[in-house]
Design an enzyme around this catalytic site. Structure first.
Site, short mmCIF file in Angstrom:
data_model
loop_
_atom_site.label_atom_id
_atom_site.label_comp_id
_atom_site.label_asym_id
_atom_site.label_seq_id
_atom_site.Cartn_x
_atom_site.Cartn_y
_atom_site.Cartn_z
N VAL A 128 48.26 16.05 24.50
CA VAL A 128 48.51 16.58 23.15
C VAL A 128 47.18 16.80 22.43
CG1 VAL A 128 49.64 16.09 20.95
CG2 VAL A 128 50.75 15.45 23.08
N THR A 141 54.38 10.71 19.42
CA THR A 141 55.84 10.59 19.29
C THR A 141 56.20 9.16 18.87
OG1 THR A 141 56.16 12.31 20.93
CG2 THR A 141 58.00 10.80 20.59
N ARG A 172 55.30 21.75 26.59
CA ARG A 172 55.75 21.44 27.94
C ARG A 172 54.55 21.44 28.87
NH1 ARG A 172 59.80 26.20 28.33
NH2 ARG A 172 58.25 26.88 26.85
N GLU A 173 54.49 20.46 29.74
CA GLU A 173 53.41 20.44 30.71
C GLU A 173 53.52 21.70 31.56
OE1 GLU A 173 52.86 16.85 32.95
OE2 GLU A 173 53.18 15.61 31.17
N GLY A 225 69.77 20.09 39.23
CA GLY A 225 68.67 19.68 40.09
C GLY A 225 68.76 18.22 40.49
N GLY A 273 62.62 14.05 34.83
CA GLY A 273 61.60 13.00 34.89
C GLY A 273 60.48 13.35 33.95
N CYS A 319 58.01 12.31 29.18
CA CYS A 319 58.63 12.50 27.86
C CYS A 319 60.13 12.25 27.83
CB CYS A 319 58.32 13.90 27.36
SG CYS A 319 56.56 14.23 27.32
N ARG A 341 54.47 10.87 36.77
CA ARG A 341 55.18 9.86 35.97
C ARG A 341 56.69 10.09 35.98
NH1 ARG A 341 51.68 10.07 30.60
NH2 ARG A 341 51.43 12.22 31.30
C1 UGA Z 1 59.48 18.18 27.61
C2 UGA Z 1 60.11 19.19 26.63
O1 UGA Z 1 60.63 20.31 27.31
C3 UGA Z 1 59.08 19.68 25.59
O2 UGA Z 1 59.72 20.51 24.63
C4 UGA Z 1 58.46 18.45 24.89
O3 UGA Z 1 57.46 18.83 23.96
C5 UGA Z 1 57.83 17.56 25.94
O4 UGA Z 1 58.85 17.13 26.87
C6 UGA Z 1 57.21 16.37 25.24
O5 UGA Z 1 57.96 15.57 24.68
O6 UGA Z 1 55.99 16.29 25.14
P1 UGA Z 1 58.08 18.40 29.85
O7 UGA Z 1 58.24 16.92 29.98
O8 UGA Z 1 56.75 19.00 30.10
O9 UGA Z 1 58.52 18.89 28.37
O10 UGA Z 1 59.06 19.04 30.91
P2 UGA Z 1 60.37 19.93 30.97
O11 UGA Z 1 60.00 21.27 31.44
O12 UGA Z 1 61.20 19.84 29.75
O13 UGA Z 1 61.14 19.19 32.15
C7 UGA Z 1 61.48 17.81 32.03
C8 UGA Z 1 62.22 17.36 33.27
O14 UGA Z 1 63.53 17.92 33.33
C9 UGA Z 1 61.55 17.77 34.59
O15 UGA Z 1 61.69 16.71 35.51
C10 UGA Z 1 62.35 18.98 35.02
O16 UGA Z 1 62.31 19.22 36.40
C11 UGA Z 1 63.74 18.55 34.58
N1 UGA Z 1 64.69 19.65 34.40
C12 UGA Z 1 64.47 20.59 33.46
C13 UGA Z 1 65.83 19.68 35.16
O17 UGA Z 1 66.05 18.81 36.03
N2 UGA Z 1 66.74 20.66 34.97
C14 UGA Z 1 66.55 21.59 34.04
O18 UGA Z 1 67.46 22.41 33.89
C15 UGA Z 1 65.39 21.57 33.27
#
Ligand code: UGA
Length: 451
Positions: free
Chosen positions: A11, A123, A158-159, A270, A274, A277, A344
């Site tokens: 961040v 957060t 998002r990462e 899926g 994980g 966040c 993580r």
């Molecule tokens: C997430 C949120 O999307 C961001 O908006 C937020 O700012 C961020 O956390 C944070 O709190 O800093 P991120 O952790 O980078 O972002 O990842 P995501 O793309 O949201 O995916 C999270 C997890 O859900 C991953 O393991 C991904 O593979 C999984 N996922 C996502 C699924 O299993 N199915 C989906 O349909 C979407």
């Protein structure tokens, strides 16, 4: 504006580099000498596409720098952002980094040239900014609220797409202790064109958790549906979700065609969510609910559903191979999602562990995870350098991230190198790839093998 940022993690560094590119002068404060040296040399200490270029451009323009000297950084600055981690520690988030940052910033407030605003980007659960942060700032500075500004401004990065998410925000949520504080933060984001919502500190804090909780609920819904489809011959979760999404309340009419909101492409069944966040934030919100005397049965169910998915995938491997004991299984993907090296709370690691505990010989390949990162995570010797070496003589392959490299690979050649061409697709990334006739393909959320 002149901005101090405490914390150079995801961040802090993304915020710093992006604000510098918007013309602000940013000083990031970092205490670790190794990390400071790396950033000063223009090297981002983690994987985030586009960030290094932006960081270097900021350094070249003189608008971005990193320092260990908080007092020097703060003296001339208008605003200080707290962007330290709040990792899980048992049931509660660990607020020690936040408290230390607030104390150190508070210690410098009186020395600041003018009115100074402190902005929490970390957060934190509702009440933390008003109580812990504000009181710590007051205690360390001897100033009263109103003599300095205070805001809570959550991030939604998002990462893997953090730079784009920062530069093209959906919205900017500005929690303000008073309107003067909110004005400062709104001015900081003057160059960003999106809706800026001025809310209470607690609403800002809660919005961040609610946003990640909503994503977790939706993902878990898709995953539970996937499990139901897996138990129902002749069904496919992709088809069912496709039918569902055409409800006009989800995909309204556009000027020429139906609008498919981005959330519907984000939502895929899926292996469970994980990362650093979603799992942490859902838990923190449950604990917060408990503290307030509010039951959160829906969030509790999200955790249960999510924990079931890796086991479901392992079950698919067992069923396809007639047991995994002494079978060689290639795991494609180690990180919690594609496009990052972050391990993580990665569901891939849960799958790896479950397969290992059942006596499978597991090897893995992830294009984003370097051998050093894998070694740090205790995965030494397990990682392969290429898809080919991971799949060679394997009894099955389990795809655990939706990396485009997996979709684009030559599967005819790859499956020919396997002992048995069993392909378990935990992310449905190979759905539209032509696999050779002899391959046995098991996508997620399908009642039966497709090929
Ligand atoms: C997430 C949120 O999307 C961001 O908006 C937020 O700012 C961020 O956390 C944070 O709190 O800093 P991120 O952790 O980078 O972002 O990842 P995501 O793309 O949201 O995916 C999270 C997890 O859900 C991953 O393991 C991904 O593979 C999984 N996922 C996502 C699924 O299993 N199915 C989906 O349909 C979407």
């Amino acid at each position: 504006m002149i901005v101090t940022i405490v914390g150079t993690g995801y961040v802090g560094l993304v915020t710093g580099a992006c604000l510098a590119s918007h013309g602000h002068t940013v000083r990031c404060v970092e205490v670790s000498e190794e990390r400071l040296r790396s950033i000063a040399a223009g090297k981002v200490p983690f994987y985030e596409p586009g960030l290094e270029d932006l960081l270097r451009a900021g350094q070249a323009s003189g608008r971005f720098s990193v320092t260990a000297d908080l007092s020097g950084a703060m003296q001339a600055s208008d605003v200080s952002l707290i962007a330290v981690g709040t990792p899980a520690r048992g049931e509660d988030p660990d607020l020690s980094y936040l408290e230390t940052a607030a104390r150190q910033i508070g210690g410098q407030l009186r020395a600041c040239a003018g009115y100074h605003t402190v902005v929490v980007k970390s957060t934190v659960v509702p009440g933390t900014t008003r109580n812990l942060v504000c009181q710590t700032l007051e205690g360390a500075s001897g100033l009263k609220p109103g003599e300095f500004g205070l805001s809570m401004n959550p991030e939604f990065l998002r990462e893997g797409s953090a730079v784009r998410d920062f530069m093209e925000p959906d919205r900017i949520v500005i929690g303000q202790a008073d309107s003067r504080s909110g004005d400062v933060v709104e001015a900081l984001y003057g160059g960003f064109h999106c809706e800026k919502l001025r809310v209470s500190l607690e609403e800002a804090e809660l919005t961040k958790y609610a946003s990640n909780a909503l994503l977790s609920v939706l993902i878990s819904f898709s995953n539970e549906l996937a499990s139901l489809c897996e138990a129902t011959p002749g069904t496919d979760v992709e088809t069912v979700l496709g039918c569902l999404y055409l409800d006009r309340r989800l995909s309204p009419d556009g000027p020429e065609a139906r609008i498919h909101p981005e959330i519907l492409s984000y939502l895929r069944a899926g292996i469970g969510f994980g990362g650093s966040c979603l799992p942490k934030d859902v838990n923190a919100l449950r604990v917060y609910g408990k503290r307030c005397g509010v039951a959160t049965p829906m969030l509790d169910a999200v955790v249960t559903t999510n924990a079931l998915r890796p086991a479901q995938v392992v079950g698919m491997a067992e069923a396809a191979l007639g047991g995994v004991f002494q079978k060689t299984i290639a795991l494609l993907g180690l990180a919690f999602k594609a496009g990052t090296d972050d391990l993580r709370s990665s569901p891939a690691l849960s799958i790896l562990q479950a397969l290992g505990s059942r006596g499978a010989r597991v090897r893995a390949y992830d294009p984003c995870v370097t051998p050093e990162a894998a070694k740090k995570a205790g995965l030494n010797g397990l990682c392969r350098e290429s898809l080919e070496s991971a799949l060679s003589n394997a009894d099955a392959v389990v795809v655990t991230t939706a990396d485009p490299a997996f979709r684009d690979a030559d599967w005819t050649r790859l499956t020919a190198q396997m002992r048995t061409p069993v392909v378990i697709d935990g992310r449905n990334v190979l759905r539209h790839v032509r696999l050779p006739e002899m391959a046995r393909y098991y996508p997620i959320g399908c009642g039966g093998a497709i090929h």
